[in-house]
Design a protein around this motif. Structure first.
Motif, PDB file in Angstrom:
ATOM      1  N   ALA A  39      20.180 -18.149  42.168  1.00 45.20           N
ATOM      2  CA  ALA A  39      21.253 -17.482  41.634  1.00 45.20           C
ATOM      3  C   ALA A  39      22.231 -18.045  40.941  1.00 45.20           C
ATOM      4  O   ALA A  39      22.853 -17.771  39.857  1.00 45.20           O
ATOM      5  N   ALA A  40      22.890 -19.345  41.306  1.00 46.98           N
ATOM      6  CA  ALA A  40      23.966 -19.843  40.849  1.00 46.98           C
ATOM      7  C   ALA A  40      23.929 -20.284  39.309  1.00 46.98           C
ATOM      8  O   ALA A  40      24.804 -19.940  38.451  1.00 46.98           O
ATOM      9  N   GLY A  41      22.700 -20.804  38.928  1.00 47.75           N
ATOM     10  CA  GLY A  41      22.555 -21.117  37.556  1.00 47.75           C
ATOM     11  C   GLY A  41      22.536 -19.995  36.623  1.00 47.75           C
ATOM     12  O   GLY A  41      22.449 -20.114  35.426  1.00 47.75           O
ATOM     13  N   LEU A 100      24.468 -17.110  36.850  1.00 49.17           N
ATOM     14  CA  LEU A 100      25.672 -16.300  37.053  1.00 49.17           C
ATOM     15  C   LEU A 100      26.151 -15.946  35.528  1.00 49.17           C
ATOM     16  O   LEU A 100      26.837 -14.982  35.467  1.00 49.17           O
ATOM     17  N   SER A 101      26.161 -16.872  34.622  1.00 47.29           N
ATOM     18  CA  SER A 101      26.777 -16.744  33.453  1.00 47.29           C
ATOM     19  C   SER A 101      25.736 -16.310  32.278  1.00 47.29           C
ATOM     20  O   SER A 101      26.063 -16.316  31.215  1.00 47.29           O
ATOM     21  N   ASP A 102      24.612 -15.667  32.668  1.00 51.37           N
ATOM     22  CA  ASP A 102      23.492 -15.534  31.726  1.00 51.37           C
ATOM     23  C   ASP A 102      23.185 -13.965  32.185  1.00 51.37           C
ATOM     24  O   ASP A 102      22.206 -13.648  32.947  1.00 51.37           O
ATOM     25  N   PRO A 103      23.863 -12.988  31.289  1.00 45.25           N
ATOM     26  CA  PRO A 103      23.386 -11.648  31.804  1.00 45.25           C
ATOM     27  C   PRO A 103      22.198 -10.922  31.778  1.00 45.25           C
ATOM     28  O   PRO A 103      21.716 -10.434  32.842  1.00 45.25           O
ATOM     29  N   LEU A 125      20.404 -12.715  34.905  1.00 45.28           N
ATOM     30  CA  LEU A 125      20.919 -12.180  35.966  1.00 45.28           C
ATOM     31  C   LEU A 125      20.466 -10.621  36.327  1.00 45.28           C
ATOM     32  O   LEU A 125      20.108 -10.318  37.433  1.00 45.28           O
TER      33      LEU A 125
END
Lengths: 246, 203
Positions: free
Chosen positions: A79-81, A83-86, A89
């Motif tokens: 998930a962490a990688g 989080l900034s990819d709508p 995600l």
């Protein structure tokens, strides 16, 4: 005392009391399986218990029927990688939300598990959306609602298949489908073994979404998972005026 | 039949962070010093219970509306920090790192808990930004939501909804915590820290 050890990835995490969490994972050997994680809301475990993360799991309970307790160790943080990819995600949420809703509990489906992990591996790459469509088709197949995309439902033709009947889930050729094309779903090229074309991932998700909703959601009086609906919003926002023609 | 003291212990034990044993200790301490602890506590509880309300502007909780943060003229009117819960607002206030105004959403989007955009204070945020646009325009909205799947999904949703406004939208940084040693960090935090790395000396 019942115990087992397996690997798995997280489908859902719900807070339980002040400090614990109820974790639902998909595992190859035990299917979709829930358990309590003590301290699941702690600083140490909260980053581990995120959707899609792959874990090494140890489950134990006094009786097999009990909810039981998980001991978890992070195997791979997914998930962490994202989080900034709508869109990715949203895809991860849709994927986990769907599996959490439609998979039978405690029923091992190792083939579905390995296909799911393969898609999670594909998620950071460029063809995650086409991969998701293929995964959802396989999921329908594994749960007994496979589509027949090999020949035309009307003529038996095996060439020039560009539609899918929303009723029967069978392919329809361009010629046979022409009079009904407004009512038919589009069969994307990449599901026929051809290279993916732009916008076809959205058509593929509409196709699988229709049958997932029909067979696995409405048939059980449940709505389509909200996250799966929201994933489609991303595609509509990216291509607001794109036509959906074959 | 339980006594009044036992009932008090039972009620205290229901509070977060307190179990039966610590509730018993707290009640016993109050009983020993009623004037110093028990009566002021009872009065404060009653006062707050009677007067607590959500702020009509930011949804913070206070005994009056608008809340003291919204009424404070010393706070920057051009920066708005969006948080999920009142507890997050209190955490930011404790850090004294932000002197602007707040908006409390009341949670994050969560499929598991059945919380969609309608259940959050998103429409009131948009109305507030529209109303403020005339006299005290907000120049920056800081989306201070958790680094979780639900938190970041809410961030992405809000970014979409805020696209029509003439303002800067920023999000909190993610990465190494103060005092964190690489060896002890989870893989996810390390991944984020590497993704968000910046040139040395850059703010």
């Amino acid at each position: 005392m019942e115990t087992w050890q397996d690997e798995g990835f997280i489908l859902s995490v719900r807070a339980h009391g002040e400090t614990s969490a109820i974790l639902t994972c998909m595992t190859p050997g035990h299917g979709r399986f829930a358990g309590l994680v003590r301290g699941g809301k702690s600083k140490r475990l909260a980053p581990v218990l995120q959707l899609g993360n792959q874990l090494d799991l140890r489950w134990g309970a006094r009786l097999a029927d009990n909810l039981g307790r998980y001991d978890v160790e992070l195997n791979q943080a997914r998930a962490a990688g994202l989080l900034s990819d709508p869109p990715r995600l949203a895809a991860l949420r849709a994927f986990c939300g769907l599996l959490n809703q439609v998979l039978p509990e405690r029923d091992p489906l190792p083939a579905v598990y390995h296909a799911a992990v393969a898609w999670l591996d594909l998620l950071p790459g460029p063809h995650w959306a086409e991969g998701l469509v293929s995964f959802e088709l396989g999921l329908l197949q594994a749960l007994g609602f496979g589509l027949d995309l090999t020949c035309c439902a009307a003529t038996g033709e095996t060439e020039n298949l560009i539609y899918v009947s929303p009723r029967s889930g069978r392919a329809v050729s361009a010629e046979a489908g022409e009079p009904y094309k407004d009512k038919l779903l589009i069969l994307p090229d990449f599901l026929k073994g051809l290279p993916p074309r732009p916008r076809q991932a959205r058509q593929g998700l509409l196709l699988t979404g229709h049958f997932l909703e029909k067979h696995l959601c409405h048939a059980n009086n449940r709505p389509m998972p909200e996250a799966r609906l929201r994933l489609m919003d991303h595609f509509y926002q990216a291509e607001p005026s794109a036509d959906i023609e074959a | 039949m339980i006594t009044d003291v036992e009932r008090l212990i039972q009620l205290m034990a229901k509070l977060p962070g307190l179990g039966p044993r610590s509730a018993r200790r707290a009640v016993l301490d109050m009983i020993k010093r009623p004037e110093a602890n028990m009566r002021p506590l009872a009065r404060a509880l009653l006062d707050v219970a009677d007067r607590i309300k959500p702020c009509e502007i930011c949804n913070n909780i206070d005994t009056h509306s608008p809340c003291s943060l919204c009424q404070d003229p010393r706070r920057q009117a051009d920066a708005l920090c969006v948080v999920a819960d009142v507890a997050d607002l209190w955490a930011l206030e404790r850090a004294r790192a932000f002197r602007g105004r707040y908006h409390v959403l009341g949670g994050t989007l969560s499929a598991m808990e059945g919380r969609g955009p309608e259940q959050l204070n998103i429409d009131s945020l948009l109305r507030r930004l529209q109303a403020d646009a005339q006299d005290r325009p907000v120049r920056e909205v800081i989306l201070a939501l958790g680094a979780t799947v639900d938190g970041q999904t809410t961030v992405h949703y809000l970014q979409d909804r805020l696209q029509g406004f003439d303002l800067e939208v920023s999000v909190l940084a993610q990465g190494l915590p103060v005092g964190g040693e690489l060896d002890y960090l989870d893989d996810g935090t390390l991944t984020l820290a590497l993704q968000a790395r910046r040139r040395f000396g850059q703010n």
